[in-house]
Write a protein that holds these residues in place. Structure first.
Motif, mmCIF file in Angstrom:
data_model
loop_
_atom_site.group_PDB
_atom_site.id
_atom_site.type_symbol
_atom_site.label_atom_id
_atom_site.label_comp_id
_atom_site.label_asym_id
_atom_site.label_seq_id
_atom_site.Cartn_x
_atom_site.Cartn_y
_atom_site.Cartn_z
ATOM 1 N N ILE A 282 67.429 143.904 78.799
ATOM 2 C CA ILE A 282 66.514 143.323 77.707
ATOM 3 C C ILE A 282 65.553 142.333 78.526
ATOM 4 O O ILE A 282 65.845 141.726 79.093
ATOM 5 C CB ILE A 282 67.255 142.289 76.638
ATOM 6 N N SER A 283 64.223 142.864 78.261
ATOM 7 C CA SER A 283 63.196 142.185 79.027
ATOM 8 C C SER A 283 62.792 141.310 78.063
ATOM 9 O O SER A 283 62.415 141.300 76.916
ATOM 10 C CB SER A 283 62.177 143.055 79.331
ATOM 11 N N LEU A 284 62.484 139.891 78.474
ATOM 12 C CA LEU A 284 62.068 138.863 77.751
ATOM 13 C C LEU A 284 60.418 138.897 77.665
ATOM 14 O O LEU A 284 59.746 137.970 76.849
ATOM 15 C CB LEU A 284 62.332 137.584 78.332
ATOM 16 N N PHE A 285 59.801 139.563 78.035
ATOM 17 C CA PHE A 285 58.220 139.662 78.205
ATOM 18 C C PHE A 285 57.968 140.271 76.796
ATOM 19 O O PHE A 285 58.331 141.306 76.562
ATOM 20 C CB PHE A 285 57.613 140.654 79.285
ATOM 21 N N PRO A 286 56.934 139.698 76.172
ATOM 22 C CA PRO A 286 56.900 139.938 74.711
ATOM 23 C C PRO A 286 55.823 141.381 74.627
ATOM 24 O O PRO A 286 55.360 141.600 75.526
ATOM 25 C CB PRO A 286 56.153 138.737 74.066
ATOM 26 N N SER A 306 53.605 137.010 79.128
ATOM 27 C CA SER A 306 54.244 135.925 79.936
ATOM 28 C C SER A 306 55.534 135.228 79.627
ATOM 29 O O SER A 306 55.860 135.537 78.171
ATOM 30 C CB SER A 306 53.410 135.062 80.229
ATOM 31 N N VAL A 307 56.241 134.820 80.492
ATOM 32 C CA VAL A 307 57.570 134.210 80.119
ATOM 33 C C VAL A 307 57.213 133.014 80.662
ATOM 34 O O VAL A 307 57.215 132.828 82.202
ATOM 35 C CB VAL A 307 58.707 135.068 80.475
ATOM 36 N N PHE A 308 57.995 131.766 80.012
ATOM 37 C CA PHE A 308 58.268 130.478 80.934
ATOM 38 C C PHE A 308 59.479 130.577 81.672
ATOM 39 O O PHE A 308 60.639 131.057 81.361
ATOM 40 C CB PHE A 308 58.432 129.455 79.914
ATOM 41 N N TRP A 323 56.058 126.594 85.495
ATOM 42 C CA TRP A 323 55.961 128.129 85.909
ATOM 43 C C TRP A 323 56.152 129.216 84.956
ATOM 44 O O TRP A 323 56.867 129.179 84.032
ATOM 45 C CB TRP A 323 56.948 128.434 86.801
ATOM 46 N N TYR A 324 55.396 130.246 84.946
ATOM 47 C CA TYR A 324 55.336 131.339 84.241
ATOM 48 C C TYR A 324 55.372 132.569 85.225
ATOM 49 O O TYR A 324 54.478 132.691 86.085
ATOM 50 C CB TYR A 324 54.217 131.333 83.324
ATOM 51 N N ALA A 325 56.053 133.523 84.700
ATOM 52 C CA ALA A 325 56.118 134.876 84.949
ATOM 53 C C ALA A 325 55.456 135.804 83.899
ATOM 54 O O ALA A 325 55.350 135.527 82.822
ATOM 55 C CB ALA A 325 57.598 135.591 85.202
ATOM 56 N N TYR A 326 54.474 136.597 84.692
ATOM 57 C CA TYR A 326 53.695 137.442 83.659
ATOM 58 C C TYR A 326 53.778 138.785 84.231
ATOM 59 O O TYR A 326 53.993 139.423 85.332
ATOM 60 C CB TYR A 326 52.290 137.281 83.713
ATOM 61 N N SER A 327 53.780 139.625 83.229
ATOM 62 C CA SER A 327 54.118 141.132 83.264
ATOM 63 C C SER A 327 52.758 142.202 82.737
ATOM 64 O O SER A 327 52.333 141.824 81.808
ATOM 65 C CB SER A 327 55.206 141.708 82.669
ATOM 66 N N VAL A 328 52.404 142.817 83.524
ATOM 67 C CA VAL A 328 51.177 143.669 83.407
ATOM 68 C C VAL A 328 51.742 145.282 83.391
ATOM 69 O O VAL A 328 52.412 145.678 84.299
ATOM 70 C CB VAL A 328 50.098 143.377 84.636
ATOM 71 N N ARG A 329 51.348 145.820 82.269
ATOM 72 C CA ARG A 329 51.788 147.412 82.330
ATOM 73 C C ARG A 329 50.611 148.000 81.853
ATOM 74 O O ARG A 329 49.812 147.897 81.079
ATOM 75 C CB ARG A 329 52.679 147.710 80.710
ATOM 76 N N LYS A 422 39.455 146.343 81.301
ATOM 77 C CA LYS A 422 39.539 144.877 80.826
ATOM 78 C C LYS A 422 40.972 144.617 80.860
ATOM 79 O O LYS A 422 41.698 145.483 80.205
ATOM 80 C CB LYS A 422 38.803 144.781 79.323
ATOM 81 N N VAL A 423 41.196 143.385 81.177
ATOM 82 C CA VAL A 423 42.680 142.901 80.893
ATOM 83 C C VAL A 423 42.384 141.829 79.913
ATOM 84 O O VAL A 423 41.745 140.850 80.043
ATOM 85 C CB VAL A 423 43.389 142.281 82.007
ATOM 86 N N GLU A 424 42.774 142.027 78.614
ATOM 87 C CA GLU A 424 42.283 140.821 77.553
ATOM 88 C C GLU A 424 43.325 139.560 77.679
ATOM 89 O O GLU A 424 44.159 139.748 78.585
ATOM 90 C CB GLU A 424 42.882 141.369 76.098
ATOM 91 N N GLU A 425 42.911 138.544 77.499
ATOM 92 C CA GLU A 425 43.284 137.265 77.577
ATOM 93 C C GLU A 425 44.650 137.158 77.059
ATOM 94 O O GLU A 425 45.001 137.774 76.083
ATOM 95 C CB GLU A 425 42.499 136.031 77.017
ATOM 96 N N PHE A 426 45.847 136.726 77.828
ATOM 97 C CA PHE A 426 47.047 136.559 77.383
ATOM 98 C C PHE A 426 47.714 135.005 77.677
ATOM 99 O O PHE A 426 47.182 134.598 78.484
ATOM 100 C CB PHE A 426 48.282 137.448 77.561
ATOM 101 N N PRO A 427 48.440 134.573 76.588
ATOM 102 C CA PRO A 427 48.613 133.175 76.637
ATOM 103 C C PRO A 427 49.944 132.930 77.666
ATOM 104 O O PRO A 427 50.886 133.678 77.868
ATOM 105 C CB PRO A 427 49.111 132.865 75.137
ATOM 106 N N LEU A 428 49.890 131.846 78.341
ATOM 107 C CA LEU A 428 50.943 131.149 78.978
ATOM 108 C C LEU A 428 51.022 129.810 78.583
ATOM 109 O O LEU A 428 50.412 128.786 78.657
ATOM 110 C CB LEU A 428 50.680 131.236 80.588
ATOM 111 N N LYS A 429 52.118 129.630 77.478
ATOM 112 C CA LYS A 429 52.315 128.432 76.914
ATOM 113 C C LYS A 429 53.816 127.973 76.894
ATOM 114 O O LYS A 429 54.796 129.123 76.801
ATOM 115 C CB LYS A 429 51.880 128.578 75.427
ATOM 116 N N LEU A 430 54.083 126.783 76.766
ATOM 117 C CA LEU A 430 55.532 126.416 76.792
ATOM 118 C C LEU A 430 56.148 126.580 75.457
ATOM 119 O O LEU A 430 55.165 126.462 74.322
ATOM 120 C CB LEU A 430 55.592 124.698 77.007
ATOM 121 N N PRO A 431 57.310 127.388 75.346
ATOM 122 C CA PRO A 431 57.641 127.982 73.951
ATOM 123 C C PRO A 431 58.249 127.161 73.142
ATOM 124 O O PRO A 431 58.910 126.225 73.720
ATOM 125 C CB PRO A 431 58.391 129.493 74.474
#
Length: 435
Positions: A282-286, A306-308, A323-329, A422-431
């Motif tokens: 199960i991947s936690l990346f939205p 991203s994931v915190f 710190w945030y991990a981010y996934s680009v597909r 283009k890579v649209e803006e994606f959030p990195l936010k304390l959830p």
């Protein structure tokens, strides 16, 4: 007209609406009403609504002689708990089990049968804590995961899931009570907490990275620790109420809320099972907006989220490091890319450009060849190329956007001019919820 004068169908409808408790009271009025209030079809409805069972079984899964008897056995087995809370916990586990059975049966197979009241009391005695009622009920229905299975396949079967960034791998599973005792004692000794602490360890990462979830048995909140041992709440504080502050049917604690929210995200497709190197987890990346951005440029689709990462965050330093991990597909649509009136069945990444913001202020820009040292070649209609990286921010809210430079066909054999994707803006936010 009294109930006894109503027709069978009308009486059946009335009793269905009154519910099991009032139906049991009606049965005490007269012999005829007792007969009507004992109909199997009526109690099968109550069992379905309250317990989601379609055959008469008791809490241990054994057959019962009737739906009415089955319902009575359930009520008797959980008589020490508010019934609405029992139904809520049962619903939470049913939702998780159903999703897992359909999407991740390997993880579903690791769930253990529930424990007895005696086993719960033993844990409380050994750890010198008093578990919140919702937590007790969660373990009455499911005793976490079988760790020998959960740790198989590289520790990928945790039902909470995780992420990986370079060598940092996380996959969280729920501990069975026997492991709760062991992990709590070892963890408290390792991090120097008092043996009289009200914290117990309820979930950990099966992978090598140290990610631990602690339940506070006093206030019911669930926490996870940063690299500097600062405890972060995993559920919004406003939602967590002490079991002593609310009526019986409103009792809550963070562990139940946490699992309910996790089930909601799985059911709605916010997070999904991902297969990498033939290993599922199960991947936690939205996966869906607004937490996941999506953009298609000249046939190239890029999704990013991203994931915190609390376990490597340092919130005590100045400025703090979130710190945030981010996934680009990225993938090429089946029709391929379309440039200057010409179709191409493949294209290859050459360059990346990132704009990184914290609280809407640009704090960094990145330009360079490749992504994590790779130049992905996208073929029309093939699976996404996925890569993960990470970054730290001095604030709780940030974002990343940018672009990739591709060449049509391939870098060795380009068939046209470079083009920007283009890579649209994606959030990195304390959830609000931390998983």
């Amino acid at each position: 007209m009294g109930l006894e004068d109503a027709g069978d169908l009308v009486l059946h409808i009335i009793l269905t609406k009154t519910g099991p408790e009032n139906t049991a009271r009606v049965a005490c009025v007269s012999k005829s009403l007792k007969l009507s209030a004992s109909e199997e079809s009526l109690w099968s409805i109550f069992c379905s609504i309250d317990l989601n069972i379609t055959t008469p079984i008791d809490p241990h899964g054994d057959s019962a002689p009737s739906f009415k008897r089955a319902y009575g056995l359930w009520r008797e087995s959980f008589r020490m708990y508010p019934w609405n809370l029992v139904k809520r916990v049962r619903c939470c586990w049913d939702n998780l089990k159903l999703w897992l059975s359909l999407n991740f049966p390997e993880a579903n197979a690791t769930l253990r049968k529930g424990v007895s009241e005696e086993e719960l009391e033993e844990v409380e005695t050994v750890l010198k804590v008093k578990l919140p009622l919702p937590t007790r009920l969660l373990y009455r229905f499911v005793d976490g995961q079988e760790t020998s299975f959960a740790n198989s396949l590289g520790g990928s079967l945790g039902i909470i899931g995780g992420y990986s960034v370079y060598s940092h791998e996380v996959n969280v599973y729920l501990l069975p009570l026997k492991e709760v005792i062991k992990e709590t004692k070892e963890t408290m000794r390792h991090i120097g907490f008092s043996s009289r602490s009200n914290l117990i360890v309820v979930a950990v990462s099966a992978a090598s990275s140290m990610k631990i979830f602690f339940l506070d048995s006093t206030n019911g909140q669930l926490y996870t620790a940063t690299s500097t041992r600062q405890m972060l709440p995993c559920v919004p504080e406003s939602l967590v109420r002490s079991v002593h502050d609310v009526d019986g049917d409103q009792q809550q604690d963070a562990m139940l809320l946490w699992l309910e929210e996790h089930a909601r995200r799985l059911q709605t497709g916010v997070i999904k099972v991902r297969k990498q190197d033939n290993i599922k987890s199960i991947s936690l990346f939205p996966e869906v907006p607004p937490l996941c951005s999506v953009a298609v440029t000249n046939g190239v689709q890029v999704r990013a989220s991203s994931v915190f990462i609390p376990e490597i965050a340092n919130l005590r330093q100045e400025p703090p490091a979130y710190w945030y991990a981010y996934s680009v597909r990225m993938s090429l649509i089946p029709e391929g890319c379309f440039l200057n009136g010409i179709h191409h069945s493949s294209c290859q990444l050459y360059w990346r450009h990132w704009v990184i913001r914290a609280d809407d202020a640009v704090i960094d820009t990145v330009n360079g060849e490749a992504v994590i040292g790779k130049y992905p070649l996208l073929q029309a209609g093939e699976e996404e190329f996925v890569y993960e990286s990470c970054s730290n921010f001095p604030t709780t809210t940030g974002s990343i956007e940018g672009s990739f430079t591709f060449v049509p066909r391939s870098l060795k054999d380009p068939k046209g001019s470079q083009f920007e994707v283009k890579v649209e803006e994606f959030p990195l936010k304390l959830p609000d919820y931390i998983f």
